[in-house]
Design a protein around this motif. Sequence first.
Motif, mmCIF file in Angstrom:
data_model
loop_
_atom_site.group_PDB
_atom_site.id
_atom_site.type_symbol
_atom_site.label_atom_id
_atom_site.label_comp_id
_atom_site.label_asym_id
_atom_site.label_seq_id
_atom_site.Cartn_x
_atom_site.Cartn_y
_atom_site.Cartn_z
ATOM 1 N N GLU A 83 0.830 -1.212 0.000
ATOM 2 C CA GLU A 83 0.000 0.000 0.000
ATOM 3 C C GLU A 83 0.862 1.260 0.000
ATOM 4 O O GLU A 83 0.617 2.210 -0.751
ATOM 5 N N MET A 84 1.900 1.262 0.822
ATOM 6 C CA MET A 84 2.749 2.447 0.894
ATOM 7 C C MET A 84 3.581 2.612 -0.370
ATOM 8 O O MET A 84 3.794 3.733 -0.845
ATOM 9 N N GLU A 85 4.051 1.516 -0.934
ATOM 10 C CA GLU A 85 4.786 1.599 -2.204
ATOM 11 C C GLU A 85 3.910 2.240 -3.281
ATOM 12 O O GLU A 85 4.386 3.075 -4.063
ATOM 13 N N GLU A 86 2.648 1.863 -3.323
ATOM 14 C CA GLU A 86 1.728 2.428 -4.310
ATOM 15 C C GLU A 86 1.527 3.925 -4.104
ATOM 16 O O GLU A 86 1.445 4.693 -5.072
ATOM 17 N N LEU A 87 1.455 4.361 -2.850
ATOM 18 C CA LEU A 87 1.298 5.789 -2.576
ATOM 19 C C LEU A 87 2.541 6.570 -3.000
ATOM 20 O O LEU A 87 2.433 7.671 -3.547
ATOM 21 N N PHE A 88 3.723 6.015 -2.752
ATOM 22 C CA PHE A 88 4.941 6.684 -3.207
ATOM 23 C C PHE A 88 4.961 6.794 -4.726
ATOM 24 O O PHE A 88 5.415 7.813 -5.274
ATOM 25 N N GLU A 89 4.470 5.779 -5.394
ATOM 26 C CA GLU A 89 4.436 5.813 -6.859
ATOM 27 C C GLU A 89 3.492 6.911 -7.352
ATOM 28 O O GLU A 89 3.794 7.622 -8.316
ATOM 29 N N LYS A 90 2.342 7.077 -6.688
ATOM 30 C CA LYS A 90 1.363 8.089 -7.097
ATOM 31 C C LYS A 90 1.814 9.504 -6.756
ATOM 32 O O LYS A 90 1.741 10.415 -7.587
ATOM 33 N N TYR A 91 2.266 9.697 -5.526
ATOM 34 C CA TYR A 91 2.582 11.050 -5.064
ATOM 35 C C TYR A 91 4.004 11.473 -5.402
ATOM 36 O O TYR A 91 4.330 12.660 -5.327
ATOM 37 N N GLY A 92 4.838 10.512 -5.780
ATOM 38 C CA GLY A 92 6.220 10.825 -6.116
ATOM 39 C C GLY A 92 6.526 10.751 -7.589
ATOM 40 O O GLY A 92 7.684 10.561 -7.969
ATOM 41 N N ARG A 98 14.049 6.555 -5.093
ATOM 42 C CA ARG A 98 14.019 5.100 -5.270
ATOM 43 C C ARG A 98 13.423 4.473 -4.007
ATOM 44 O O ARG A 98 14.013 4.568 -2.930
ATOM 45 N N VAL A 99 12.268 3.848 -4.168
ATOM 46 C CA VAL A 99 11.515 3.294 -3.034
ATOM 47 C C VAL A 99 11.456 1.784 -3.172
ATOM 48 O O VAL A 99 11.162 1.257 -4.248
ATOM 49 N N TYR A 100 11.711 1.076 -2.060
ATOM 50 C CA TYR A 100 11.674 -0.386 -2.109
ATOM 51 C C TYR A 100 11.088 -0.927 -0.820
ATOM 52 O O TYR A 100 11.345 -0.403 0.274
ATOM 53 N N GLY A 101 10.275 -1.988 -0.947
ATOM 54 C CA GLY A 101 9.634 -2.593 0.208
ATOM 55 C C GLY A 101 10.060 -4.037 0.410
ATOM 56 O O GLY A 101 10.272 -4.778 -0.566
ATOM 57 N N VAL A 102 10.208 -4.444 1.687
ATOM 58 C CA VAL A 102 10.595 -5.819 2.007
ATOM 59 C C VAL A 102 9.636 -6.389 3.045
ATOM 60 O O VAL A 102 9.081 -5.672 3.872
ATOM 61 N N HIS A 103 9.446 -7.708 2.971
ATOM 62 C CA HIS A 103 8.581 -8.408 3.928
ATOM 63 C C HIS A 103 9.002 -9.870 3.975
ATOM 64 O O HIS A 103 9.852 -10.318 3.180
ATOM 65 N N GLU A 104 8.421 -10.621 4.901
ATOM 66 C CA GLU A 104 8.844 -12.000 5.136
ATOM 67 C C GLU A 104 8.668 -12.918 3.932
ATOM 68 O O GLU A 104 9.365 -13.924 3.815
ATOM 69 N N LYS A 105 7.781 -12.586 3.017
ATOM 70 C CA LYS A 105 7.530 -13.457 1.874
ATOM 71 C C LYS A 105 8.421 -13.133 0.675
ATOM 72 O O LYS A 105 8.315 -13.777 -0.370
ATOM 73 N N GLY A 106 9.311 -12.148 0.821
ATOM 74 C CA GLY A 106 10.188 -11.789 -0.279
ATOM 75 C C GLY A 106 11.445 -12.644 -0.311
ATOM 76 O O GLY A 106 11.745 -13.393 0.620
ATOM 77 N N ASP A 107 12.206 -12.531 -1.384
ATOM 78 C CA ASP A 107 13.460 -13.257 -1.552
ATOM 79 C C ASP A 107 14.595 -12.439 -0.954
ATOM 80 O O ASP A 107 14.878 -11.321 -1.413
ATOM 81 N N SER A 116 21.422 -2.820 -2.206
ATOM 82 C CA SER A 116 22.840 -2.482 -2.347
ATOM 83 C C SER A 116 23.111 -1.689 -3.620
ATOM 84 O O SER A 116 24.095 -0.940 -3.693
ATOM 85 N N ALA A 117 22.226 -1.815 -4.607
ATOM 86 C CA ALA A 117 22.387 -1.051 -5.844
ATOM 87 C C ALA A 117 22.038 0.418 -5.649
ATOM 88 O O ALA A 117 22.417 1.267 -6.463
ATOM 89 N N GLY A 118 21.322 0.712 -4.567
ATOM 90 C CA GLY A 118 20.999 2.101 -4.248
ATOM 91 C C GLY A 118 19.506 2.372 -4.144
ATOM 92 O O GLY A 118 18.788 2.190 -5.129
ATOM 93 N N ILE A 119 19.047 2.758 -2.960
ATOM 94 C CA ILE A 119 17.664 3.172 -2.763
ATOM 95 C C ILE A 119 17.652 4.350 -1.797
ATOM 96 O O ILE A 119 18.626 4.623 -1.101
ATOM 97 N N ASP A 120 16.524 5.067 -1.768
ATOM 98 C CA ASP A 120 16.357 6.205 -0.869
ATOM 99 C C ASP A 120 15.401 5.903 0.272
ATOM 100 O O ASP A 120 15.594 6.377 1.390
ATOM 101 N N VAL A 121 14.358 5.132 -0.008
ATOM 102 C CA VAL A 121 13.321 4.837 0.984
ATOM 103 C C VAL A 121 13.174 3.325 1.108
ATOM 104 O O VAL A 121 12.943 2.637 0.103
ATOM 105 N N LEU A 122 13.312 2.811 2.324
ATOM 106 C CA LEU A 122 13.144 1.385 2.581
ATOM 107 C C LEU A 122 11.945 1.191 3.495
ATOM 108 O O LEU A 122 11.921 1.703 4.611
ATOM 109 N N ILE A 123 10.956 0.450 3.018
ATOM 110 C CA ILE A 123 9.738 0.152 3.769
ATOM 111 C C ILE A 123 9.767 -1.327 4.115
ATOM 112 O O ILE A 123 10.125 -2.153 3.269
ATOM 113 N N GLY A 124 9.392 -1.690 5.333
ATOM 114 C CA GLY A 124 9.386 -3.112 5.638
ATOM 115 C C GLY A 124 8.742 -3.463 6.952
ATOM 116 O O GLY A 124 8.469 -2.605 7.794
#
Length: 209
Positions: A83-92, A98-107, A116-124
């Motif tokens: 949900e938050m990733e989608e809001l960053f996409e709309k409002y940003g 560079r926004v990226y989200g992580v959770h237990e079901k991810g790789d 490591s390649a470079g991000i600005d916002v980490l959601i998790g």
Amino acid sequence: MKLKKININLAKALEEQELAEPRAIQKQTFGTIKSGADCVIEAPKSEGKTTTIVINVIQRLEKAFQQSPRALIFVESKEKVQEMEELFEKYGNYTDLRVYGVHEKGDVDYDKNVISAGIDVLIGTPGKLNDMFATAGFDVNQLKMFVVDDAEALLKLRHDGKIVRISDSVQKSQRILFTDVLSARVESLADRIMTEPFVFEFADEENDQ
């Protein structure tokens, strides 16, 4: 959106999403958050807390910069991450943040490579963020914003230890707690990770009308 000294491109994006008028939570906290001060913000569900987070992160970070995350946002679940990733996409959409989200079901390996390649916002989620910070060796000294969404819900799930552990590794950063209820647990967390935060309390706007 009519907020004092809001970034022009951010205001344009918000108006295109029909957010021309700020809600009380956005209007009254904007200047304090923009200043970099620690804050505890209590408001009922559906009063715009998640939108407030996204607006202020975009406002403070403005554009892509270096490689390490400059905003870290704790949320309750995979669904909240998305949900938050989608809001960053709309409002940003007028910024290159560079926004990226992580959770237990991810790789895990894929997540680490992207970050490591470079991000600005980490959601998790707290568990995933704790695991990644323990093993990936991110430069936490670049963090400008340390944000906890739905703090009371996360504390009920006993995530306070993970949040505090990461906070303790960050020497200097603005810390913001958003919560539905300003409970003793939330106050205790604020005491552990903040110094003299500003406290905002909002009632349900619809019930006040």
